[in-house]
Design a protein around this motif. Structure first.
Motif, PDB file in Angstrom:
ATOM      1  N   ALA A   1       6.000  -7.276  -1.926  1.00  0.00           N
ATOM      2  CA  ALA A   1       5.113  -6.111  -1.971  1.00  0.00           C
ATOM      3  C   ALA A   1       5.662  -5.045  -2.906  1.00  0.00           C
ATOM      4  CB  ALA A   1       4.934  -5.548  -0.564  1.00  0.00           C
ATOM      5  N   ARG A   2       6.965  -4.821  -2.838  1.00  0.00           N
ATOM      6  CA  ARG A   2       7.576  -3.805  -3.702  1.00  0.00           C
ATOM      7  C   ARG A   2       7.487  -4.227  -5.164  1.00  0.00           C
ATOM      8  NH1 ARG A   2      13.249  -2.757  -4.556  1.00  0.00           N
ATOM      9  NH2 ARG A   2      13.747  -4.141  -2.801  1.00  0.00           N
ATOM     10  N   LEU A   3       7.722  -5.525  -5.437  1.00  0.00           N
ATOM     11  CA  LEU A   3       7.574  -6.008  -6.812  1.00  0.00           C
ATOM     12  C   LEU A   3       6.122  -5.910  -7.253  1.00  0.00           C
ATOM     13  CD1 LEU A   3       8.616  -7.381  -9.391  1.00  0.00           C
ATOM     14  CD2 LEU A   3       8.210  -9.583  -8.258  1.00  0.00           C
ATOM     15  N   ALA A   4       5.191  -6.268  -6.370  1.00  0.00           N
ATOM     16  CA  ALA A   4       3.770  -6.186  -6.715  1.00  0.00           C
ATOM     17  C   ALA A   4       3.395  -4.768  -7.121  1.00  0.00           C
ATOM     18  CB  ALA A   4       2.912  -6.640  -5.533  1.00  0.00           C
ATOM     19  N   ALA A   5       3.884  -3.784  -6.384  1.00  0.00           N
ATOM     20  CA  ALA A   5       3.588  -2.392  -6.725  1.00  0.00           C
ATOM     21  C   ALA A   5       4.138  -2.039  -8.098  1.00  0.00           C
ATOM     22  CB  ALA A   5       4.168  -1.462  -5.664  1.00  0.00           C
ATOM     23  N   ASP A   6       5.328  -2.512  -8.408  1.00  0.00           N
ATOM     24  CA  ASP A   6       5.930  -2.234  -9.710  1.00  0.00           C
ATOM     25  C   ASP A   6       5.134  -2.895 -10.834  1.00  0.00           C
ATOM     26  OD1 ASP A   6       8.138  -1.293 -11.463  1.00  0.00           O
ATOM     27  OD2 ASP A   6       8.556  -3.436 -11.662  1.00  0.00           O
ATOM     28  N   VAL A   7       4.744  -4.155 -10.630  1.00  0.00           N
ATOM     29  CA  VAL A   7       3.980  -4.867 -11.655  1.00  0.00           C
ATOM     30  C   VAL A   7       2.606  -4.237 -11.848  1.00  0.00           C
ATOM     31  CG1 VAL A   7       2.858  -7.075 -12.193  1.00  0.00           C
ATOM     32  CG2 VAL A   7       5.219  -7.051 -11.352  1.00  0.00           C
ATOM     33  N   VAL A   8       1.960  -3.869 -10.753  1.00  0.00           N
ATOM     34  CA  VAL A   8       0.649  -3.218 -10.852  1.00  0.00           C
ATOM     35  C   VAL A   8       0.780  -1.902 -11.602  1.00  0.00           C
ATOM     36  CG1 VAL A   8      -1.169  -2.074  -9.526  1.00  0.00           C
ATOM     37  CG2 VAL A   8      -0.338  -4.319  -8.812  1.00  0.00           C
ATOM     38  N   ASP A   9       1.825  -1.163 -11.317  1.00  0.00           N
ATOM     39  CA  ASP A   9       2.048   0.107 -12.004  1.00  0.00           C
ATOM     40  C   ASP A   9       2.167  -0.117 -13.510  1.00  0.00           C
ATOM     41  OD1 ASP A   9       2.589   2.904 -12.221  1.00  0.00           O
ATOM     42  OD2 ASP A   9       4.736   2.483 -12.281  1.00  0.00           O
TER      43      ASP A   9
ATOM     44  N   ALA B   1       1.944   7.788   3.400  1.00  0.00           N
ATOM     45  CA  ALA B   1       2.149   7.866   1.949  1.00  0.00           C
ATOM     46  C   ALA B   1       0.853   8.171   1.204  1.00  0.00           C
ATOM     47  CB  ALA B   1       2.742   6.561   1.437  1.00  0.00           C
ATOM     48  N   GLY B   2      -0.295   8.066   1.906  1.00  0.00           N
ATOM     49  CA  GLY B   2      -1.564   8.394   1.277  1.00  0.00           C
ATOM     50  C   GLY B   2      -2.558   7.261   1.179  1.00  0.00           C
ATOM     51  N   ALA B   3      -2.193   6.055   1.643  1.00  0.00           N
ATOM     52  CA  ALA B   3      -3.139   4.936   1.619  1.00  0.00           C
ATOM     53  C   ALA B   3      -4.240   5.151   2.660  1.00  0.00           C
ATOM     54  CB  ALA B   3      -2.416   3.627   1.891  1.00  0.00           C
ATOM     55  N   GLN B   4      -5.458   4.712   2.335  1.00  0.00           N
ATOM     56  CA  GLN B   4      -6.579   4.792   3.270  1.00  0.00           C
ATOM     57  C   GLN B   4      -6.612   3.513   4.094  1.00  0.00           C
ATOM     58  OE1 GLN B   4     -10.320   5.839   1.197  1.00  0.00           O
ATOM     59  NE2 GLN B   4      -9.036   6.253  -0.595  1.00  0.00           N
ATOM     60  N   LEU B   5      -6.195   3.586   5.355  1.00  0.00           N
ATOM     61  CA  LEU B   5      -6.164   2.426   6.231  1.00  0.00           C
ATOM     62  C   LEU B   5      -7.445   2.355   7.050  1.00  0.00           C
ATOM     63  CD1 LEU B   5      -4.773   0.054   7.711  1.00  0.00           C
ATOM     64  CD2 LEU B   5      -3.711   1.766   9.223  1.00  0.00           C
TER      65      LEU B   5
ATOM     66  N   ALA C   1       0.831  -1.208   0.000  1.00  0.00           N
ATOM     67  CA  ALA C   1       0.000   0.000   0.000  1.00  0.00           C
ATOM     68  C   ALA C   1       0.863   1.254   0.000  1.00  0.00           C
ATOM     69  CB  ALA C   1      -0.918  -0.017   1.221  1.00  0.00           C
ATOM     70  N   ALA C   2       1.957   1.238   0.780  1.00  0.00           N
ATOM     71  CA  ALA C   2       2.836   2.409   0.844  1.00  0.00           C
ATOM     72  C   ALA C   2       3.484   2.684  -0.506  1.00  0.00           C
ATOM     73  CB  ALA C   2       3.906   2.189   1.909  1.00  0.00           C
ATOM     74  N   HIS C   3       4.003   1.642  -1.153  1.00  0.00           N
ATOM     75  CA  HIS C   3       4.655   1.834  -2.449  1.00  0.00           C
ATOM     76  C   HIS C   3       3.663   2.333  -3.500  1.00  0.00           C
ATOM     77  CE1 HIS C   3       8.582   0.360  -1.358  1.00  0.00           C
ATOM     78  NE2 HIS C   3       8.099  -0.794  -0.931  1.00  0.00           N
ATOM     79  N   LEU C   4       2.470   1.740  -3.536  1.00  0.00           N
ATOM     80  CA  LEU C   4       1.479   2.140  -4.537  1.00  0.00           C
ATOM     81  C   LEU C   4       0.973   3.554  -4.293  1.00  0.00           C
ATOM     82  CD1 LEU C   4      -0.378  -1.265  -4.792  1.00  0.00           C
ATOM     83  CD2 LEU C   4       0.650  -0.056  -6.720  1.00  0.00           C
ATOM     84  N   ALA C   5       0.743   3.886  -3.027  1.00  0.00           N
ATOM     85  CA  ALA C   5       0.293   5.243  -2.721  1.00  0.00           C
ATOM     86  C   ALA C   5       1.373   6.256  -3.098  1.00  0.00           C
ATOM     87  CB  ALA C   5      -0.063   5.356  -1.241  1.00  0.00           C
ATOM     88  N   SER C   6       2.632   5.892  -2.884  1.00  0.00           N
ATOM     89  CA  SER C   6       3.729   6.789  -3.251  1.00  0.00           C
ATOM     90  C   SER C   6       3.811   7.010  -4.754  1.00  0.00           C
ATOM     91  CB  SER C   6       5.062   6.230  -2.737  1.00  0.00           C
ATOM     92  OG  SER C   6       5.080   6.182  -1.322  1.00  0.00           O
ATOM     93  N   LEU C   7       3.306   6.034  -5.509  1.00  0.00           N
ATOM     94  CA  LEU C   7       3.272   6.164  -6.970  1.00  0.00           C
ATOM     95  C   LEU C   7       2.067   6.969  -7.448  1.00  0.00           C
ATOM     96  CD1 LEU C   7       4.346   2.529  -7.977  1.00  0.00           C
ATOM     97  CD2 LEU C   7       5.673   4.629  -8.332  1.00  0.00           C
ATOM     98  N   GLY C   8       1.213   7.361  -6.502  1.00  0.00           N
ATOM     99  CA  GLY C   8       0.070   8.194  -6.855  1.00  0.00           C
ATOM    100  C   GLY C   8      -1.242   7.463  -7.002  1.00  0.00           C
ATOM    101  N   TYR C   9      -1.293   6.174  -6.653  1.00  0.00           N
ATOM    102  CA  TYR C   9      -2.534   5.418  -6.794  1.00  0.00           C
ATOM    103  C   TYR C   9      -3.417   5.575  -5.562  1.00  0.00           C
ATOM    104  CZ  TYR C   9      -0.460   3.310 -10.900  1.00  0.00           C
ATOM    105  OH  TYR C   9       0.108   3.128 -12.136  1.00  0.00           O
ATOM    106  N   ASP C  10      -4.712   5.464  -5.784  1.00  0.00           N
ATOM    107  CA  ASP C  10      -5.705   5.497  -4.722  1.00  0.00           C
ATOM    108  C   ASP C  10      -5.798   4.090  -4.142  1.00  0.00           C
ATOM    109  OD1 ASP C  10      -7.777   6.062  -3.031  1.00  0.00           O
ATOM    110  OD2 ASP C  10      -9.296   6.269  -4.596  1.00  0.00           O
ATOM    111  N   VAL C  11      -5.329   3.911  -2.908  1.00  0.00           N
ATOM    112  CA  VAL C  11      -5.202   2.587  -2.306  1.00  0.00           C
ATOM    113  C   VAL C  11      -6.043   2.519  -1.038  1.00  0.00           C
ATOM    114  CG1 VAL C  11      -3.612   0.859  -1.390  1.00  0.00           C
ATOM    115  CG2 VAL C  11      -2.832   2.445  -3.173  1.00  0.00           C
ATOM    116  N   VAL C  12      -6.845   1.456  -0.928  1.00  0.00           N
ATOM    117  CA  VAL C  12      -7.584   1.172   0.300  1.00  0.00           C
ATOM    118  C   VAL C  12      -6.943  -0.061   0.949  1.00  0.00           C
ATOM    119  CG1 VAL C  12      -9.782   0.424   1.281  1.00  0.00           C
ATOM    120  CG2 VAL C  12      -9.745   2.187  -0.497  1.00  0.00           C
TER     121      VAL C  12
END
Length: 424
Positions: free
Chosen positions: A327-335, A126-130, A26-37
């Motif tokens: 998790a870090r790889l998942a964020a990269d692949v999702v991006d 980082a912006g994730a909604q926890l 969630a932290a990596h994806l939010a840092s990339l600008g994605y809306d993460v719940v």
């Protein structure tokens, strides 16, 4: 600040489980600008059965998340250690964390109550909604064919129900996680499992600069078991004392882990003060899924991270770093997949993780099968432990700490073996 989850919420990515893997994703994806719940069924601080050890691999991921001051090489309020003290046979050997280009040369310890919340709060920052106290109950399907997940359904601690709609789902809901089961992912019987038990004791040795591992794990009758014990010092005046037993052992189903830990801890009380009077917590046990024992790691828009994908190292029982690296790889692949808008591009997650760790985990599977025989473990501790160069090689292998482009012969050997052994 706590917020209420609307009955129907939309996001780019929804993450089930705010342990180190889910929170890091969630932290990596939010840092990339994605809306993460990010949904967590419990409330922080919450506990998990673990040794509480943060190896240099974990420290490396903390650096990636900005949780560590690299210049000072420590984490405020957490204990830090020089390396591992191994006890085996009649030998006790201290092995510092190796000096490498790719990994930090220090490790730390922190209870999971402290560590997991720290990563989750980093995701929030980082912006994730926890949302805490919200349990994921299953995938939300895009259509009746169930060919693609399009979010999750949930129920909170007050009984409210709802759904989060998202084109990508990350399942980081643990070894017993429900999302994988809804997808038909089951445990692979050809991969090792372990059970760990642990508790805490007050001890004047809580400031020990080494984490300790004991390779001679015995039952009350003095029989050698295929497992290992540990003592990890913490910064609060206590030590984490635990043991793990592999599924390759004939005793795996027959032993009482709580009784075994109590008996073993009593046997080291003269040195570590592990008496019943000093015990500060109950003895708890839990499963350790190893070596990708749940696959595939991507299915129908859902990526499995951490224990939900059985990512624990079969050599040493470490799972935190692999969850956070995945998790870090998942964020990269999702991006990347968000850019192409092709679900099939998420398959790169499974493929790249197998390339990274598949051969190494196969070696770990062989190791687990060998040490499942007490005679093999006895021979290893009796004849191998006194040879320091051999133990330095074994330490690097078991800790999975080598450089990708090494000059050290030990690193070359380990990397070559991991590359040549097939990823099952």
């Amino acid at each position: 600040m706590a917020t209420t989850l609307d009955p129907v919420t939309s996001a780019d990515v929804v993450v089930a489980g705010a342990g180190p893997g889910g929170a890091a994703a969630a932290a990596h994806l939010a840092s990339l600008g994605y809306d993460v719940v990010l949904l967590e069924k419990d409330r922080f601080p919450r506990d998990k059965v673990c040794g509480d050890g943060l190896t240099p691999r974990v420290v490396g991921e903390m650096l990636q998340l900005g949780m560590v001051d690299e210049a000072h090489g420590r984490v405020d309020g957490w204990a830090t250690q020089r390396g591992l003290r191994i006890h085996g046979g009649s030998t006790v050997m201290e092995l510092p964390w190796p000096e490498l280009d790719d990994w930090p040369s220090w490790g730390a310890t922190a209870t999971r109550k402290v560590f997991d919340e720290a990563v989750a709060r980093r995701a929030q920052a980082a912006g994730a909604q926890l949302h805490e106290g919200v349990a994921v109950t299953g995938p939300r399907w895009r259509d009746a064919s169930q060919s693609r997940a399009a979010g999750v359904t949930w129920r909170d601690e007050d009984g409210r129900e709802g759904e989060v709609r998202a084109p990508v789902v990350i399942a980081a809901d643990g070894a017993s996680g429900g999302l994988g089961k809804h997808l038909g992912v089951t445990r692979r019987s050809d991969r090792p499992m372990a059970v760990a038990a642990r508790t805490y004791y007050r001890s004047s040795r809580s400031d020990d600069p080494w984490i300790s591992s004991f390779l001679d794990l015995t039952d009350a009758a003095g029989n050698l078991l295929s497992g290992y014990g540990w003592v990890f010092p913490l910064d609060d005046g206590t030590i984490n004392v635990g043991l793990g037993l592999l599924s390759t052992s004939k005793d795996f189903q027959a032993v009482s882990y709580r009784k075994l830990l109590g008996s073993w801890a009593g046997g080291i009380a003269d040195e570590w003060e592990t008496t019943e009077a000093n015990r500060t917590d109950a003895i708890r046990s839990g499963p350790i899924p190893m070596g990708f024992n749940r696959t595939p790691l991507h299915q129908r828009g859902v990526l499995l991270v951490g224990d939900s994908g059985g990512m624990v190292n079969p050599f040493n029982g470490e799972g935190i770093s692999y969850a956070m690296e995945a998790a870090r790889l998942a964020a990269d692949v999702v991006d990347r997949a968000m850019t192409t808008k092709r679900t099939a591009d998420l398959d790169a997650y499974d493929r790249e993780l197998r390339q990274r760790w598949g051969g190494y985990y196969t070696l770990g599977k062989v190791f687990a099968e060998l040490v499942g025989h007490p005679a093999v473990m006895h021979a290893c501790t009796t004849y191998g432990m006194p040879i320091r160069p051999l133990m330095e090689l074994v330490f690097k292998l078991m800790a999975h700490l080598t450089d990708r482009h090494p000059s050290d012969t030990k690193d070359v050997i380990i990397n070559t073996l991991s590359r040549l052994v097939p990823a099952a």
